[in-house]
Design a protein around this motif. Structure first.
Motif, PDB file in Angstrom:
ATOM      1  N   MET A   1      81.452 -40.793 -65.970  1.00  0.00           N
ATOM      2  CA  MET A   1      82.210 -39.831 -65.457  1.00  0.00           C
ATOM      3  C   MET A   1      81.524 -38.853 -64.709  1.00  0.00           C
ATOM      4  N   SER A   2      80.513 -38.732 -65.187  1.00  0.00           N
ATOM      5  CA  SER A   2      79.258 -37.633 -64.563  1.00  0.00           C
ATOM      6  C   SER A   2      78.477 -38.178 -63.295  1.00  0.00           C
ATOM      7  N   HIS A   3      78.286 -37.567 -62.616  1.00  0.00           N
ATOM      8  CA  HIS A   3      77.881 -37.824 -61.181  1.00  0.00           C
ATOM      9  C   HIS A   3      76.815 -36.607 -60.547  1.00  0.00           C
ATOM     10  N   SER A   4      75.536 -37.077 -60.404  1.00  0.00           N
ATOM     11  CA  SER A   4      74.782 -36.108 -60.039  1.00  0.00           C
ATOM     12  C   SER A   4      74.148 -36.264 -58.612  1.00  0.00           C
ATOM     13  N   GLU A   5      74.264 -35.064 -57.875  1.00  0.00           N
ATOM     14  CA  GLU A   5      73.767 -35.167 -56.504  1.00  0.00           C
ATOM     15  C   GLU A   5      72.282 -35.518 -56.402  1.00  0.00           C
ATOM     16  N   THR A   6      71.755 -36.171 -55.566  1.00  0.00           N
ATOM     17  CA  THR A   6      70.486 -36.172 -55.418  1.00  0.00           C
ATOM     18  C   THR A   6      69.557 -35.187 -54.704  1.00  0.00           C
ATOM     19  N   PHE A   7      70.576 -34.773 -53.692  1.00  0.00           N
ATOM     20  CA  PHE A   7      70.020 -33.699 -52.804  1.00  0.00           C
ATOM     21  C   PHE A   7      70.641 -32.354 -53.006  1.00  0.00           C
ATOM     22  N   GLU A   8      70.128 -31.442 -53.575  1.00  0.00           N
ATOM     23  CA  GLU A   8      70.846 -30.158 -53.962  1.00  0.00           C
ATOM     24  C   GLU A   8      71.379 -29.664 -52.770  1.00  0.00           C
ATOM     25  N   LEU A   9      70.671 -29.271 -51.659  1.00  0.00           N
ATOM     26  CA  LEU A   9      71.158 -28.012 -50.859  1.00  0.00           C
ATOM     27  C   LEU A   9      72.076 -28.575 -49.676  1.00  0.00           C
ATOM     28  N   PRO A  10      73.057 -28.064 -49.354  1.00  0.00           N
ATOM     29  CA  PRO A  10      74.010 -28.620 -48.113  1.00  0.00           C
ATOM     30  C   PRO A  10      72.883 -28.206 -46.921  1.00  0.00           C
ATOM     31  N   ASP A  11      73.511 -28.993 -45.842  1.00  0.00           N
ATOM     32  CA  ASP A  11      72.748 -29.145 -44.634  1.00  0.00           C
ATOM     33  C   ASP A  11      72.211 -27.916 -44.118  1.00  0.00           C
ATOM     34  N   TYR A  12      73.281 -27.188 -44.191  1.00  0.00           N
ATOM     35  CA  TYR A  12      73.056 -25.722 -43.462  1.00  0.00           C
ATOM     36  C   TYR A  12      71.996 -24.840 -44.262  1.00  0.00           C
ATOM     37  N   LEU A  13      71.452 -25.170 -45.383  1.00  0.00           N
ATOM     38  CA  LEU A  13      70.484 -24.259 -46.299  1.00  0.00           C
ATOM     39  C   LEU A  13      69.012 -25.096 -46.059  1.00  0.00           C
ATOM     40  N   LYS A  14      69.185 -26.255 -45.642  1.00  0.00           N
ATOM     41  CA  LYS A  14      68.025 -26.782 -45.667  1.00  0.00           C
ATOM     42  C   LYS A  14      66.885 -25.976 -44.781  1.00  0.00           C
ATOM     43  N   PRO A  15      67.189 -25.623 -43.332  1.00  0.00           N
ATOM     44  CA  PRO A  15      66.357 -24.898 -42.576  1.00  0.00           C
ATOM     45  C   PRO A  15      65.728 -23.601 -43.342  1.00  0.00           C
ATOM     46  N   LEU A  16      66.689 -23.166 -44.185  1.00  0.00           N
ATOM     47  CA  LEU A  16      66.343 -21.805 -44.976  1.00  0.00           C
ATOM     48  C   LEU A  16      65.220 -22.265 -46.100  1.00  0.00           C
ATOM     49  N   LEU A  17      65.400 -23.290 -46.551  1.00  0.00           N
ATOM     50  CA  LEU A  17      64.206 -23.610 -47.689  1.00  0.00           C
ATOM     51  C   LEU A  17      62.971 -23.919 -46.916  1.00  0.00           C
ATOM     52  N   LYS A  18      62.976 -24.640 -45.394  1.00  0.00           N
ATOM     53  CA  LYS A  18      61.904 -24.789 -44.834  1.00  0.00           C
ATOM     54  C   LYS A  18      61.165 -23.596 -44.594  1.00  0.00           C
ATOM     55  N   LYS A  19      62.036 -22.446 -44.047  1.00  0.00           N
ATOM     56  CA  LYS A  19      61.369 -21.131 -43.681  1.00  0.00           C
ATOM     57  C   LYS A  19      60.735 -20.647 -45.043  1.00  0.00           C
ATOM     58  N   ALA A  20      61.444 -20.657 -46.033  1.00  0.00           N
ATOM     59  CA  ALA A  20      60.930 -20.218 -47.374  1.00  0.00           C
ATOM     60  C   ALA A  20      59.332 -20.980 -47.762  1.00  0.00           C
ATOM     61  N   LYS A  21      59.299 -22.059 -47.489  1.00  0.00           N
ATOM     62  CA  LYS A  21      58.238 -22.660 -47.651  1.00  0.00           C
ATOM     63  C   LYS A  21      56.727 -22.196 -46.635  1.00  0.00           C
ATOM     64  N   VAL A  22      57.427 -22.012 -45.496  1.00  0.00           N
ATOM     65  CA  VAL A  22      56.471 -21.441 -44.536  1.00  0.00           C
ATOM     66  C   VAL A  22      56.011 -20.195 -44.962  1.00  0.00           C
ATOM     67  N   LEU A  23      56.800 -19.315 -45.209  1.00  0.00           N
ATOM     68  CA  LEU A  23      56.430 -18.006 -45.864  1.00  0.00           C
ATOM     69  C   LEU A  23      55.520 -18.012 -47.013  1.00  0.00           C
ATOM     70  N   GLU A  24      55.873 -18.690 -47.927  1.00  0.00           N
ATOM     71  CA  GLU A  24      55.057 -19.105 -48.821  1.00  0.00           C
ATOM     72  C   GLU A  24      53.784 -19.613 -48.637  1.00  0.00           C
ATOM     73  N   TRP A  25      53.644 -20.258 -47.953  1.00  0.00           N
ATOM     74  CA  TRP A  25      52.223 -20.553 -47.209  1.00  0.00           C
ATOM     75  C   TRP A  25      51.265 -19.486 -46.825  1.00  0.00           C
ATOM     76  N   LEU A  26      52.111 -18.917 -45.866  1.00  0.00           N
ATOM     77  CA  LEU A  26      51.782 -17.456 -45.395  1.00  0.00           C
ATOM     78  C   LEU A  26      50.980 -16.626 -46.504  1.00  0.00           C
ATOM     79  N   THR A  27      52.072 -16.300 -47.633  1.00  0.00           N
ATOM     80  CA  THR A  27      51.837 -15.610 -48.527  1.00  0.00           C
ATOM     81  C   THR A  27      50.453 -16.025 -49.090  1.00  0.00           C
ATOM     82  N   LEU A  28      50.232 -17.053 -49.418  1.00  0.00           N
ATOM     83  CA  LEU A  28      49.340 -17.695 -49.922  1.00  0.00           C
ATOM     84  C   LEU A  28      47.926 -17.515 -49.279  1.00  0.00           C
TER      85      LEU A  28
END
Lengths: 149, 318
Positions: free
Chosen positions: B1-28
């Motif tokens: 009865m349980s069902h787990s989505e493999t991909f957490e983020l909806p499509d509209y948030l995926k570019p945001l995660l990508k941006k976050a990653k770029v920012l974290e690389w810059l930070t580093l």
């Protein structure tokens, strides 16, 4: 709003720095003023060729340098010879102003006392009381001038 | 009865995660440059040492975020049937422990130098043919270590809220406040320049107390998440009203007499159970899957729901 506040702080900081910058750094224990009044108290640990003692006569490369420094700044000077432990203790307690003896910048005393910038290319330094930054500043400006010659 | 989505983020948030990653690389990259610069200029200033260690530590959230984003989205498998979402919680805990521990060390270290009246010796160097006091260079380095950091923090903050990502949020918050640290350290060094040796150690103590405060708050939060606390908002730790909305929604269905829910955070997403008392003569298999779909449409954060039909609602689930 936030940036505005910050830029005020920055402005204040810069003005404050500019106003005070002419006499920075100062000595917390006023060594430099004391030196001008009472003369430079120089600790000497005998270590040829840097420091040599014959009876009450001192010579050596470091002694010569300090003599030049004293005469450039019109300072009286007095030599106190002794062993490392006693003299570093005196330096730590601000009883003498400078300690000579062929120390290098890797000296084991660097936790207890301050070091100047090296005066030659073999990393030899003078020891000074910790944190007396005006004295240090004046010594280093002499060292920089000498190194360039 | 349980069902787990493999991909957490909806499509509209995926570019945001990508941006976050770029920012974290810059930070580093930026942090690495400040760490090297400040190490070279540190000298015997306690405040510089403290600010330096704080900068070195602040690479941890960036690093753990970048590592965690490579793992969190893996498909659940036989060994990890709930997926890898919690990698974020673990990364968050690790960072918090480091921050708290280092804060304590720095506080003790600064107190010792204050008590033993450690006078910082700050010399000078030749720079473009002029003798310049190292204190000025340290102050310049501290400017470099604070202004870009603040900008990065401001850029990351809204992204972190949208992604419901605590590491990113904490990282952004600390960076945003980094100018306080730098400012304190500058005052300490300026104080030394003016002949007040104690200002250096006092500034260092102030900085370490702020590190301890951050560390403690994060530590508390990280532990509570791993203790399966109910979901809270990332920005103010207030309970997320989404849980109540879900319960209301379920109770409004005509095939349900009454229902009780419990949810917990798995990193960015929520997992939970729904206990339902079924209306008489209802075959749950027809309704439950539709119900799960309806709940998930409420918000992308709802990742995994299990339905449990019962006679009486359990009393010990909060």
């Amino acid at each position: 709003m936030y940036y505005k506040q910050l830029s005020y702080k920055l402005l204040f900081f810069l003005t404050f720095s500019a106003v005070t910058s002419c006499n920075i750094p100062k000595d917390p224990e006023d060594s430099w003023e004391d030196i001008q009044k009472n003369g430079l108290q120089i600790g000497v640990i005998v270590n040829p060729p840097y420091t040599i003692q014959q009876n009450s006569f001192f010579s050596g490369t470091e002694i010569e340098l300090i003599q030049n420094f004293s005469s450039e700044n019109k300072l009286q000077s007095r030599y106190i010879s002794g062993n490392e432990t006693d003299l570093t203790d005196k330096l730590e307690n601000y009883e003498i102003d400078i300690l000579l003896g062929g120390f290098t910048k890797k000296s084991i005393w660097s936790k207890k006392v301050g070091l100047t910038t090296p005066y030659d290319n073999e990393d030899h330094v003078f020891l000074i009381p910790k944190g007396e930054n005006k004295l240090l500043h004046n010594l280093e400006s002499f060292i920089f001038k000498n190194k360039r010659k | 009865m349980s069902h787990s989505e493999t991909f957490e983020l909806p499509d509209y948030l995926k570019p945001l995660l990508k941006k976050a990653k770029v920012l974290e690389w810059l930070t580093l990259l930026y942090l690495l440059s400040t760490i090297v610069l400040m190490y070279l200029l540190m000298g015997s200033s306690q405040a510089m040492k403290t600010a330096w260690l704080e900068d070195a530590l602040s690479t941890l959230p960036a690093i753990s975020f970048l590592i965690a984003t490579r793992i969190y989205n893996k498909r659940p498998n036989i060994n990890f049937p709930y997926g890898y979402h919690r990698v974020f919680s673990i990364a968050f805990l690790t960072g918090a422990v480091a921050l708290f521990g280092m804060g304590c060390f720095l506080a003790v270290d600064s107190t010792i130098s204050l008590i033993s009246q450690e006078h910082p010796t700050i010399g000078s160097m030749m720079f473009m043919g002029k003798q310049i006091w190292m204190g000025w260079l340290m102050i310049a380095a501290l400017f470099y270590s604070s202004i870009p950091s603040m900008i990065l923090g401001y850029k990351k903050l809204p992204i972190a809220k949208k992604l419901h990502n605590k590491i990113l949020y904490t990282d952004a918050e600390t960076q945003k406040a980094d100018y306080m640290t730098a400012f304190a350290a500058m005052l300490g060094i300026l104080g030394v320049g003016l002949g007040y040796w104690w200002m250096d150690a006092a500034a260092a103590l102030f900085i370490s107390l702020s590190v301890i405060k951050d560390g403690y708050i994060n530590l508390k939060d990280a532990i509570q998440d791993l203790m399966d606390r109910r979901p809270v908002h990332v920005d103010n730790s207030k309970p997320d009203e989404l849980v109540e909305i879900i319960e209301e929604l379920i109770n409004s269905w005509d095939w349900v007499v009454k229902a009780k829910v419990r949810f917990r955070e798995h990193g960015q997403v929520y997992f939970g159970e729904v206990y339902i008392v079924l209306a008489p003569d209802v075959d749950p298999s027809q309704h439950i899957e539709k119900g799960i779909k309806e709940i998930k449409e409420l918000h992308w954060k709802i990742n995994d729901i299990t339905f449990m039909p019962v006679h009486n609602l359990p009393k010990n689930i909060g």
